[in-house]
Design a protein around this motif. Structure first.
Motif: not given
Length: 518
Positions: A52-55, A63-65, A69-70
């Protein structure tokens, strides 16, 4: 209460080139940006959907990015690179500024006021501000009249490049820029995501910082659950990146505020021995640094126990002092600052250890299998002997069975033949009984007729009527021959012989005389 140990590591990255590179490696690993030169197993791609990524307060699957983008996220979190050869370039800019002042004076004398005004406008921009690129484009598109045009344009180009490159106030190389917090419950405590969800790891850290350091932004949170073995569900952890910039004071003083809060926390437990007392101003002496770090860790343990873990029946405790000071622990602390690929304990080492354990287990299984095969071979030999013996007995049994079957078949044939014979005998007996009854009746009738005929013959003979006797005898015998069946014909002959016999006549006479029949 189940006691466990935590892995809580804090790394501070400064503006130095070495730390910028270290932060780049850390972010690349946390954002799952693969390095071509890294050949070790750092994570499992089949578990990527767990990350997960939180921003900006929004959480989504990492993995949706896409990769670009990463990479953008990584670059935006890195500090601006320091200007190479800054001192040399500062001297060049000072020289270029001196030439610019001289050119302004020269153009004023030549009445090229438009060119002088443009140069003066550039010169008035402070060292901390950039010259707008639009000014440069305007100069190139519509240059004002000026003496020695090419030389002036070259001078302006040099000044524009140097000024804009050096305009930023570059911080000290040892000033902290970003803090990374890694929080994990080691695999050996068997705490899987069914007990503590992946999202809760980052929630614990961010809630801790919101509680004690609310003025500092958390630009990025990454939660991972792909650094584990295939058959395990433990090892979830998070990377929380905290800015050192105080949103209120606009100073990068996170480390100082952490030391101040640590000192307050230390005193919240009562009196502290003076030699261990931490200062409230956050200015530490060398021997106080490790003590401050320990108290900071203790502050985090106390927070997560009270807010999260104790309600789950879990209590986070520190390692015993012997373990904390052990050589292995010191080595782990040193390696915690290294990239994952360079650590002696990472996913690849876990996999290697698992493979080694599986090989040992496989070797034991193979030994057991070999012993079992030997036992099985012996049992197979014994079974083969028994099978051969049974086979011989079966052959013998088959032969005996065949012989018995043949004998039974023969006996069945004989029994059928005897049964047929018995049927025939029974039929014959029935016929014979029938014939015997007929014979008996015939014989009785014949004897009565014979007696009567003999009597009548005798009477007629006594009356001296021989012709009548002969006729009567002939009629009687003819009648007897007609009525008697073939097999009783001898009886008719005997009756004829008897009636014509003189001896019989004498006997008959005597018999009749005795009975007084005459």
């Amino acid at each position: 209460m189940n006691s466990i140990h935590l892995f809580f590591s804090v790394a501070n990255f400064t503006y130095s080139q070495a730390d910028r590179k270290a932060l780049n490696n850390s972010l690349a690993h946390s954002l799952r940006i693969p390095f071509q030169q890294v050949k070790t197993l750092e994570w499992r791609s089949q578990f990527a959907h767990h990350n997960l990524i939180t921003r900006y307060g929004k959480t989504e699957q990492l993995e949706q990015l896409n990769l670009e983008e990463r990479k953008d996220i990584l670059i935006n979190l890195l500090p601006e690179p320091r200007v190479a050869n800054r001192e040399v370039k500062l001297k060049k800019r000072a020289e270029s500024k001196r030439k610019l002042k001289e050119s302004i004076a020269s153009e004023r004398k030549r009445a090229n006021n438009r060119a002088a005004d443009l140069m003066q406008r550039w010169l008035n921009v402070s060292n901390g501000d950039a010259i707008p690129p639009s000014w440069w484009r305007s100069l190139n598109e519509n240059p004002p009249p000026m003496a020695r045009h090419k030389q002036r344009m070259k001078m302006l180009t040099e000044y524009f490049d140097l000024h804009n490159e050096l305009c930023g106030s570059e911080p000290r190389s040892n000033q902290a820029y970003l803090q990374e917090v890694v929080f994990k419950i080691p695999h050996r405590w068997k705490i899987d995501t069914g007990v503590i969800a992946l999202e809760q790891y980052s929630d614990m850290v961010t809630a801790f910082y919101e509680e004690y350091f609310p003025d500092y932004d958390v630009p990025l949170v990454l939660s991972h659950h792909d650094e584990r073995l295939l058959n395990t569900n433990t090892g979830a952890h998070c990377h929380v990146y905290v800015s050192t910039l105080n949103e209120q004071t606009k100073k990068r003083d996170l480390l100082k505020q952490q030391r101040i809060e640590t000192a307050k926390f230390q005193r919240s437990f009562g009196p502290v021995h003076r030699t261990e007392l931490l200062p409230f101003d956050g200015k530490l002496q060398g021997w106080q640094v490790s003590n401050s770090q320990f108290e900071f860790d203790r502050m985090f343990y106390s927070f997560v126990n009270a807010r999260y873990l104790n309600s789950l029946g879990i209590s986070a405790e520190f390692c015993p002092e012997v373990e904390r000071r052990s050589q292995q622990r010191r080595a782990m602390n040193i390696q915690s600052t290294l990239p994952k690929a360079q650590r002696s304990f990472n996913l690849e080492s876990m996999v290697k250890e698992e493979v080694a354990n599986e090989r040992k287990a496989l070797a034991k299984i193979q030994q057991l299998l070999s012993a079992t095969e030997n036992q099985l071979a012996k049992k197979q030999d014994a079974l083969l002997m028994v099978q051969m013996k049974h086979a011989e007995e079966l052959v013998r049994f088959d032969i005996e069975t065949k012989q018995r079957n043949d004998k039974l078949s023969f006996l069945d044939t004989e029994i059928n033949a005897k049964a047929q014979e018995l049927t025939q005998v029974k039929a014959a007996l029935v016929l014979m009984r029938s014939q015997l009854a007929e014979v008996t009746a015939k014989v009785k009738t014949t004897i009565v007729a014979l007696v009567e005929a003999s009597f009548m013959r005798l009477v007629m003979k006594a009356n001296k009527r021989p012709a009548l006797v002969e006729k009567f005898t002939s009629m009687f015998l003819d009648n007897l021959n007609e009525n008697l069946p073939g097999f009783l014909q001898p009886l008719a002959l005997s009756a004829q012989s008897l009636m014509t016999s003189e001896k019989a006549e004498k006997v008959f006479r005597a018999s009749i005389s005795e009975n007084e029949l005459s």
